[in-house]
Design an enzyme around this catalytic site. Structure first.
Site, PDB file in Angstrom:
ATOM      1  N   ARG A 259       0.863  -1.082   0.067  1.00 48.65           N
ATOM      2  CA  ARG A 259       0.096   0.072   0.048  1.00 48.65           C
ATOM      3  C   ARG A 259       0.917   1.194   0.120  1.00 48.65           C
ATOM      4  NH1 ARG A 259      -4.356  -2.838   3.856  1.00 48.65           N
ATOM      5  NH2 ARG A 259      -5.778  -3.785   2.182  1.00 48.65           N
ATOM      6  N   GLU A 379      -4.375  -2.949  -4.106  1.00 46.81           N
ATOM      7  CA  GLU A 379      -4.081  -3.210  -2.897  1.00 46.81           C
ATOM      8  C   GLU A 379      -4.840  -2.699  -1.909  1.00 46.81           C
ATOM      9  OE1 GLU A 379      -0.041  -4.353  -3.936  1.00 46.81           O
ATOM     10  OE2 GLU A 379      -1.774  -3.715  -4.979  1.00 46.81           O
TER      11      GLU A 379
END
Length: 401
Positions: A259, A379
């Site tokens: 992320r 993600e």
């Protein structure tokens, strides 16, 4: 040339690495990215160049032949690469996540076997969680592994593998009920397997098929694929960490740093969109003067630059938190959420500044306009990030009445 999103407190080594990557992007990626993207062509020459720079081993420890750098250094390099062409940063990212998972969770034998070749770029990584019917609901995974002597037999279909065709090592998350009670929580009966394969498409090893590239709106060049397992036999020593039932936690650890990577990509794409927008605004004339002198355009540029700065600051904060050894799911979720949303908005504003020419494939902003939406999904969607952020805030600010 003045630049947005400068990072204070970098070491001389970090500055040199980021500067080297920036020069590579300006000379080797930006001039060819749009042409390769329109042809959906894998950027082999660019990847070879990144291999020579040592980017595939950037965060792999020096004892395994890597550079042993921090997540912050890696994120800043990703930001630069995404500024040139986001697809190239995707090629690096999935490789990095697998290497990170091996470094953090692999057995000594697994680290010794894979990491030196991954650092050299000779083994390329991909990771696989998603399936056709589950999206963000990882607990609904149906792919399974059944123990058979010293091997496991894997069956199921996986979806959205970046590097699915070009990779030679895939970290695959499946359900493995062996050794776990039937009433155990779903995430406690998942295992990550390290699956080696030949690069390419079709049957890449007995029981494992990569059907072909998925045709996408953007994020082209990099291969995104399905993965089909039908009686795929994997030795027991290829269970990541050597123990079943830990796969969910291992994957979530990898996704957490992923992320930060996606936030860095958003920062890079937004920076490039700003550069294109402010350059075009000074070249295009309307009503007898450059459009950059119209207040409406200046307001737009001011908003774009502020968003670039804010997203970069949050991404750097999330990376530094992880590097310090602290939990950073809150910061990573915030950075990913903000950077992807701001990236979309900055790209759209640059697109508007270009007017009708922004709709032409001759202009780079057209490519960015198709690439930015992927960041809203990859993600974890914005909605998933908000769930993570909200839950963590309730932990931190628990009311005691």
């Amino acid at each position: 040339m003045a630049r947005l999103a400068q990072t204070a407190g970098l070491t001389d080594v970090q500055q040199e690495i980021v500067s080297t990557v920036r020069d590579f992007v300006d000379k080797e990626i930006i001039p060819v990215a749009t042409e390769l993207e329109h042809r959906d062509e894998y950027p082999q020459a660019i990847v070879d160049g990144l291999k020579e720079l040592g980017l595939f081993g950037l965060m792999i420890p020096e004892e395994y032949g890597g550079l042993g750098e921090s997540l912050l250094t890696y994120a800043l390099c990703v930001e630069e690469i995404a500024r040139g062409w986001m697809s190239v940063s995707g090629i690096i990212n999935t490789h990095f996540i697998v290497a990170y998972m091996l470094k953090q969770h692999g057995t000594r034998e697994q680290r010794d076997h894979f990491l030196p070749r991954m650092a050299a770029g000779d083994v390329r990584g991909a990771f696989s969680m998603s399936e056709p019917g589950l999206g963000s609901d990882v607990s609904a995974i149906t792919s399974k592994a059944v123990k058979d002597g010293d091997e496991y037999v894997l069956t199921g279909q996986k979806m959205w593998l970046t590097n699915g065709g070009t990779s030679s090592l895939v970290a695959v998350l499946v359900r493995s009920d062996e050794g776990h009670p039937e009433d155990a929580a779903p995430h406690k009966s998942m295992t990550t397997f390290l699956v080696e394969k030949e690069p390419g498409f079709g049957e890449v090893r007995p029981g494992l098929t990569i059907p072909g590239k998925i045709d996408k709106m953007g994020y082209k060049g990099v291969d995104t694929t399905e993965l089909i397992m039908d009686g795929l036999r994997v030795p027991a020593d290829r269970v990541l960490g050597g123990t079943t039932g830990r796969g969910f936690y291992q994957m979530m650890d990898g996704v957490e740093v992923g992320r930060v990577n996606v936030a860095a990509r958003g920062c890079g794409v937004a920076q490039r969109a700003f550069e294109l927008g402010i350059a075009y605004a000074q070249q295009r004339h309307t009503f007898g003067k450059p459009i950059a002198q119209h207040q409406a355009i200046q307001f737009k540029l001011a908003e774009m630059a502020t968003k670039v700065e804010a997203a970069h600051a949050m991404m750097v904060n999330a990376a530094r938190k992880k590097d310090s050894g602290q939990r950073n799911d809150l910061e990573a979720g915030m950075a990913k959420y903000l950077a992807s949303e701001y990236c979309k908005e900055v790209v759209e504003d640059a697109f508007r500044i270009h007017g009708g020419y922004g709709f032409s494939k001759e202009y780079e902003i057209e490519r960015l306009y198709r690439e930015a939406p992927m960041l809203l999904i990859g993600e974890g969607t914005a909605e998933i990030q908000k769930m993570i952020i909200g839950r963590r805030l309730l932990e931190e600010y628990r009311f005691h009445g």
